[in-house]
Scaffold this motif. Structure first.
Motif, PDB file in Angstrom:
ATOM      1  N   UNK A  58      12.517  14.793 -43.609  1.00  0.00           N
ATOM      2  CA  UNK A  58      13.082  13.442 -43.799  1.00  0.00           C
ATOM      3  C   UNK A  58      14.515  13.405 -43.949  1.00  0.00           C
ATOM      4  N   UNK A  59      14.918  14.377 -44.915  1.00  0.00           N
ATOM      5  CA  UNK A  59      16.290  14.439 -45.497  1.00  0.00           C
ATOM      6  C   UNK A  59      17.283  14.985 -44.206  1.00  0.00           C
ATOM      7  N   UNK A  60      16.883  15.708 -43.288  1.00  0.00           N
ATOM      8  CA  UNK A  60      17.639  16.291 -42.248  1.00  0.00           C
ATOM      9  C   UNK A  60      17.107  15.356 -40.998  1.00  0.00           C
ATOM     10  N   UNK A  61      16.611  14.192 -41.083  1.00  0.00           N
ATOM     11  CA  UNK A  61      16.550  13.231 -39.893  1.00  0.00           C
ATOM     12  C   UNK A  61      15.671  13.849 -38.702  1.00  0.00           C
ATOM     13  N   UNK A  62      14.683  14.752 -39.113  1.00  0.00           N
ATOM     14  CA  UNK A  62      13.584  14.799 -37.973  1.00  0.00           C
ATOM     15  C   UNK A  62      12.252  14.907 -38.529  1.00  0.00           C
ATOM     16  N   UNK A  63      11.900  13.507 -38.909  1.00  0.00           N
ATOM     17  CA  UNK A  63      10.809  13.171 -39.529  1.00  0.00           C
ATOM     18  C   UNK A  63       9.591  12.978 -38.545  1.00  0.00           C
ATOM     19  N   UNK A  64       9.801  13.029 -37.301  1.00  0.00           N
ATOM     20  CA  UNK A  64       8.471  12.527 -36.489  1.00  0.00           C
ATOM     21  C   UNK A  64       8.242  14.181 -36.021  1.00  0.00           C
ATOM     22  N   UNK A  65       6.963  14.298 -36.308  1.00  0.00           N
ATOM     23  CA  UNK A  65       6.325  15.529 -35.880  1.00  0.00           C
ATOM     24  C   UNK A  65       5.329  15.210 -34.877  1.00  0.00           C
ATOM     25  N   UNK A  66       5.391  16.215 -33.720  1.00  0.00           N
ATOM     26  CA  UNK A  66       4.603  15.898 -32.338  1.00  0.00           C
ATOM     27  C   UNK A  66       3.839  17.133 -31.876  1.00  0.00           C
ATOM     28  N   UNK A  67       2.644  17.140 -31.476  1.00  0.00           N
ATOM     29  CA  UNK A  67       2.070  18.336 -30.824  1.00  0.00           C
ATOM     30  C   UNK A  67       2.053  17.663 -29.474  1.00  0.00           C
ATOM     31  N   UNK A 108       4.399  22.625 -30.976  1.00  0.00           N
ATOM     32  CA  UNK A 108       4.595  21.759 -32.064  1.00  0.00           C
ATOM     33  C   UNK A 108       6.317  21.530 -32.337  1.00  0.00           C
ATOM     34  N   UNK A 109       6.760  20.244 -32.426  1.00  0.00           N
ATOM     35  CA  UNK A 109       8.151  19.997 -32.440  1.00  0.00           C
ATOM     36  C   UNK A 109       8.577  18.894 -33.356  1.00  0.00           C
ATOM     37  N   UNK A 110       9.804  19.115 -34.018  1.00  0.00           N
ATOM     38  CA  UNK A 110      10.318  17.743 -34.808  1.00  0.00           C
ATOM     39  C   UNK A 110      11.387  17.313 -34.103  1.00  0.00           C
ATOM     40  N   UNK A 111      11.389  15.859 -34.391  1.00  0.00           N
ATOM     41  CA  UNK A 111      12.703  15.033 -33.621  1.00  0.00           C
ATOM     42  C   UNK A 111      12.876  14.077 -34.633  1.00  0.00           C
ATOM     43  N   UNK A 112      14.013  13.250 -34.418  1.00  0.00           N
ATOM     44  CA  UNK A 112      14.342  12.116 -35.317  1.00  0.00           C
ATOM     45  C   UNK A 112      13.281  10.840 -35.299  1.00  0.00           C
ATOM     46  N   UNK A 113      12.960  10.495 -34.127  1.00  0.00           N
ATOM     47  CA  UNK A 113      11.998   9.251 -34.160  1.00  0.00           C
ATOM     48  C   UNK A 113      11.559   9.305 -32.724  1.00  0.00           C
ATOM     49  N   UNK A 114      10.841   8.293 -31.962  1.00  0.00           N
ATOM     50  CA  UNK A 114      10.175   8.212 -30.894  1.00  0.00           C
ATOM     51  C   UNK A 114      11.254   8.207 -29.759  1.00  0.00           C
ATOM     52  N   UNK A 115      12.075   7.530 -30.028  1.00  0.00           N
ATOM     53  CA  UNK A 115      13.240   7.339 -28.993  1.00  0.00           C
ATOM     54  C   UNK A 115      13.896   8.952 -28.726  1.00  0.00           C
ATOM     55  N   UNK A 116      13.935   9.354 -29.612  1.00  0.00           N
ATOM     56  CA  UNK A 116      14.565  11.041 -29.624  1.00  0.00           C
ATOM     57  C   UNK A 116      13.442  11.847 -29.084  1.00  0.00           C
ATOM     58  N   UNK A 117      12.258  11.555 -29.381  1.00  0.00           N
ATOM     59  CA  UNK A 117      11.213  12.476 -28.836  1.00  0.00           C
ATOM     60  C   UNK A 117      11.230  11.929 -27.047  1.00  0.00           C
TER      61      UNK A 117
END
Length: 151
Positions: A58-67, A108-117
């Motif tokens: 969250x502090x690194x602005x990659x709070x969206x976790x997706x599989x 398994x990936x991490x991105x900022x939000x759905x737009x970034x995904x």
């Protein structure tokens, strides 16, 4: 085979990789010199692969976790190799596993939000060789650990 002391050392290091050798030795009832030698041997034998810091997404602005389930368009060694090579270069990808079943890889990936995904998926992951993907956005992380069970 690992003895009880080596298993205890591994368990302690999993809990706190920054523990001092003196503190580790005290916790496993060894002298600091003997403990250091045990840790060195565990490293050389491949039981200890390295040390890392766990960072706050969250502090690194990659709070969206997706599989992401990935199905390749062909299952040839060349397509597998190309996908494996390219996914290793993608910083958003935390893990990638070839699996048996209804798809080829689980990413398994991490991105900022759905737009970034959406951008990540369209510009990075959907490359030549990928036929389809299915994405699962994580709503809540119930358990997240790197600790292995030591029996």
């Amino acid at each position: 085979m690992l003895d009880k002391i080596s298993k205890k050392i591994l368990a302690e290091l999993q809990s706190d990789g920054r523990i001092s050798n003196v503190e580790l030795a005290a916790r496993v009832n060894l002298s600091p010199a003997a403990c250091l030698e045990r840790v060195r041997k565990l490293h050389e034998a491949g039981y200890i692969m390295g040390y890392t810091a766990q960072l706050n997404p969250q502090l690194l602005d990659v709070s969206l976790l997706v599989f992401i389930e990935v199905v390749l368009d062909r299952t040839t060694p060349e397509v597998f190799d190309a996908f494996k090579h390219s996914v290793q270069l993608i910083p958003e990808v935390l893990e990638c596993h070839m699996v048996a079943g209804g798809f080829d890889y689980l990413v398994k990936a991490r991105v900022k939000d759905m737009a970034a995904y959406r951008e990540f998926l369209g510009k990075t992951l959907l490359q030549k060789g990928v036929r389809e993907t299915h994405t699962y956005a994580v709503m809540e992380e119930v358990k997240n650990t790197t600790k292995l069970p030591i029996k």
